[in-house]
Scaffold this active site. Structure first.
Site, mmCIF file in Angstrom:
data_model
loop_
_atom_site.group_PDB
_atom_site.id
_atom_site.type_symbol
_atom_site.label_atom_id
_atom_site.label_comp_id
_atom_site.label_asym_id
_atom_site.label_seq_id
_atom_site.Cartn_x
_atom_site.Cartn_y
_atom_site.Cartn_z
ATOM 1 N N THR A 35 0.906 -1.301 0.157
ATOM 2 C CA THR A 35 -0.068 -0.026 0.025
ATOM 3 C C THR A 35 0.818 1.152 0.183
ATOM 4 O OG1 THR A 35 -0.298 -0.027 2.482
ATOM 5 C CG2 THR A 35 -1.818 -1.188 1.243
ATOM 6 N N THR A 99 -7.952 -3.990 7.399
ATOM 7 C CA THR A 99 -6.756 -4.481 7.667
ATOM 8 C C THR A 99 -6.186 -5.163 8.937
ATOM 9 O OG1 THR A 99 -5.610 -3.221 5.821
ATOM 10 C CG2 THR A 99 -4.075 -4.027 7.472
ATOM 11 N N THR A 133 1.154 -2.087 19.676
ATOM 12 C CA THR A 133 1.269 -0.551 19.851
ATOM 13 C C THR A 133 1.179 -0.438 21.345
ATOM 14 O OG1 THR A 133 1.025 1.765 19.399
ATOM 15 C CG2 THR A 133 -0.707 0.227 19.115
ATOM 16 N N ASP A 134 1.717 0.518 21.825
ATOM 17 C CA ASP A 134 1.113 1.091 23.262
ATOM 18 C C ASP A 134 0.116 2.068 23.340
ATOM 19 O OD1 ASP A 134 2.275 3.365 22.312
ATOM 20 O OD2 ASP A 134 3.733 3.636 23.702
ATOM 21 N N GLU A 135 -0.383 2.311 22.067
ATOM 22 C CA GLU A 135 -1.555 3.138 21.921
ATOM 23 C C GLU A 135 -2.847 2.498 22.331
ATOM 24 O OE1 GLU A 135 -1.684 6.012 18.658
ATOM 25 O OE2 GLU A 135 0.498 5.605 17.956
ATOM 26 N N TYR A 159 -7.454 4.255 14.875
ATOM 27 C CA TYR A 159 -6.155 3.341 14.780
ATOM 28 C C TYR A 159 -6.085 2.459 16.061
ATOM 29 C CZ TYR A 159 -1.541 2.014 15.229
ATOM 30 O OH TYR A 159 -0.088 1.321 15.563
ATOM 31 N N SER A 162 -8.692 -0.263 16.367
ATOM 32 C CA SER A 162 -8.337 -1.470 15.537
ATOM 33 C C SER A 162 -7.415 -2.307 15.943
ATOM 34 C CB SER A 162 -8.295 -0.992 14.143
ATOM 35 O OG SER A 162 -7.172 -0.176 13.838
ATOM 36 N N LYS A 163 -6.224 -1.846 16.558
ATOM 37 C CA LYS A 163 -4.975 -2.620 16.820
ATOM 38 C C LYS A 163 -5.466 -3.238 18.363
ATOM 39 C CE LYS A 163 -1.500 -3.106 15.685
ATOM 40 N NZ LYS A 163 -0.754 -4.295 14.878
ATOM 41 N N ASP A 290 -4.688 21.237 17.285
ATOM 42 C CA ASP A 290 -4.592 20.020 17.984
ATOM 43 C C ASP A 290 -5.371 18.795 17.055
ATOM 44 O OD1 ASP A 290 -3.366 17.888 19.335
ATOM 45 O OD2 ASP A 290 -3.844 18.485 21.343
ATOM 46 N N ARG A 291 -5.081 17.691 17.105
ATOM 47 C CA ARG A 291 -6.017 16.609 16.328
ATOM 48 C C ARG A 291 -6.912 16.186 17.336
ATOM 49 N NH1 ARG A 291 -1.185 11.969 15.625
ATOM 50 N NH2 ARG A 291 -1.324 10.999 17.357
ATOM 51 N N GLY A 293 -8.893 13.828 19.966
ATOM 52 C CA GLY A 293 -8.818 12.606 20.639
ATOM 53 C C GLY A 293 -7.099 12.362 20.961
#
Length: 397
Positions: A35, A99, A133-135, A159, A162-163, A290-291, A293
């Site tokens: 991708t 994905t 991920t730590d997120e 993101y 989903s992880k 800021d974005r 969240g």
């Protein structure tokens, strides 16, 4: 030992492939859909290696994955295939669901069918290593706390959600079907071959182009930074020596505010590639809305992997960042075509963000207009850049 690395043309995946191929006892099959962030140029150092093979395929194609597992007699699956950019997940979450969740489900099914067909001895040695991920843990207060393996999940973005879902699927396939899995959750990676939508390469390349260096909000958000080659070594250890059913946190023990990271890059570039007229690169810093969240702070407690597997990072943030800046200065052949043809540095993740006060700044950030050195406000906080910077420095890292 035969490895299947999914997502091996991405940033972390390509580092894993390069690291594993340095061991002549390993054979590596790299499966990647290619991708936008997949780049075979990142595999140039090993593309002709005797123990490396590339296969273009999608982890959502269960039959194709199963055929590759059988054909290459795989011992260890390292699943790094994922959509991974928070800002892109805000603009288009569907690809992340497909994905990261559906793809993980499909590859787990393929791995399970393959594993069930192995001999008892081969079954015992097989591993499915899921890289996360730590997120997934959400965020931490500025004044303390660290993520441990038992921290409850509290994802904030499409993101990270989903992880988190994919992590739960992997654990379920272990508990329900007995598939021998290991998991790892890492902090923010950086280093060579990093796609330039992420903070560090974006700032380096914008600075070289004399473009504004965008910093969200006051730049006070804190991340723990992990050099990608240190991460690759950790992933090998988890995949080959980790205990089935266990998870391992991998961090660099290098917390920095986002503003601190940008300023450190500016200072390195002042020494290595000075601007005309004696100007400093810090003058290019632009505070932007800021974005949505935006997590405050991530910090990894990596004591388990240190204790159980003997891993520790070799690079601290200063040495790793210097190596990273030098690599980008020396390797325009890799990033030049990306900036020209695939991603020019335009801001992403603005689906629900309020516009900043200064439209000229936003236009300049996406390459539509020049910008001078006028003060840049933050629409969210309504503070001046100096006030934003002062506020961000209150955070200890």
């Amino acid at each position: 030992m035969n490895f299947l690395v999914t997502g091996g043309a991405g940033f972390i995946g390509s580092a894993v492939c390069r690291h594993l191929c340095a061991n002549p006892a390993y054979r590596v099959t790299n499966l990647d859909k290619l991708t936008y962030a997949g780049n075979l140029a990142s595999l140039r150092p090993i593309e002709n290696a005797h123990n490396y093979r590339f296969e273009q395929a999608d982890i959502c194609d269960e039959r194709a994955v199963l055929e590759i597992l059988r054909r290459d007699d795989i011992d260890i699956v390292m699943n790094l295939a994922a959509e991974s950019h928070v800002d892109r997940s805000i603009d288009g979450p569907g690809a992340f669901i497909e994905t990261n969740i559906v793809g993980t489900y499909r590859i787990l099914n393929a791995a399970l069918e393959y594993w069930r067909g192995l001999s008892d001895e081969r079954k015992a040695g097989f591993r499915f290593h899921h890289v996360s991920t730590d997120e997934v843990f959400g965020d931490l207060p500025f004044d303390g706390g660290m993520f441990v393996e038992e921290t409850p999940y509290a994802p904030s973005s499409p993101y990270s959600a989903s992880k988190a879902a994919s992590d739960h699927l992997v654990r379920a396939w272990h508990e329900t079907y007995g598939l021998p899995v290991v998991l790892s959750n890492c902090s923010n990676n950086y280093g060579p071959y990093h796609f330039p939508e992420k903070l560090i390469p974006l700032v380096i390349l914008n600075a070289l182009d004399e473009k504004p260096l965008p910093v969200y909000g006051a730049g006070a958000n804190v991340r723990d930074w992990l050099f990608v080659e240190d991460h690759a070594r950790a992933l090998e250890l988890v995949a080959t020596r980790g205990r089935p059913g266990e998870s391992y946190n991998v961090g660099g023990n290098s917390e920095r505010t986002n503003l601190g990271v940008v300023e450190a890059i500016c200072d390195l570039l002042d020494l290595r590639r000075p601007r005309a007229g004696g100007k400093r690169h810090r003058e290019l810093i632009a505070f932007v809305t800021d974005r949505p969240g935006h997590d405050r702070r991530y910090a990894i407690d990596a004591s388990k992997i240190a204790r159980d597997l003997g891993w520790a990072p070799r690079e601290d943030f200063d040495s790793g960042l210097a190596r990273t800046v030098d690599w980008y200065l020396d390797n325009k052949w890799w990033w030049g075509p990306i900036r020209e043809q695939r991603y020019d540095g335009a801001r992403l993740g603005r689906a629900t963000a309020r516009p900043v006060e200064n439209a000229q700044v936003e236009n300049a950030l996406v390459g539509n207009a020049p910008i001078g050195n006028a003060p840049i406000g933050d629409a969210r906080t309504e503070r001046s850049p100096a006030e934003n910077a002062a506020e961000s420095r209150k955070v200890t890292t």
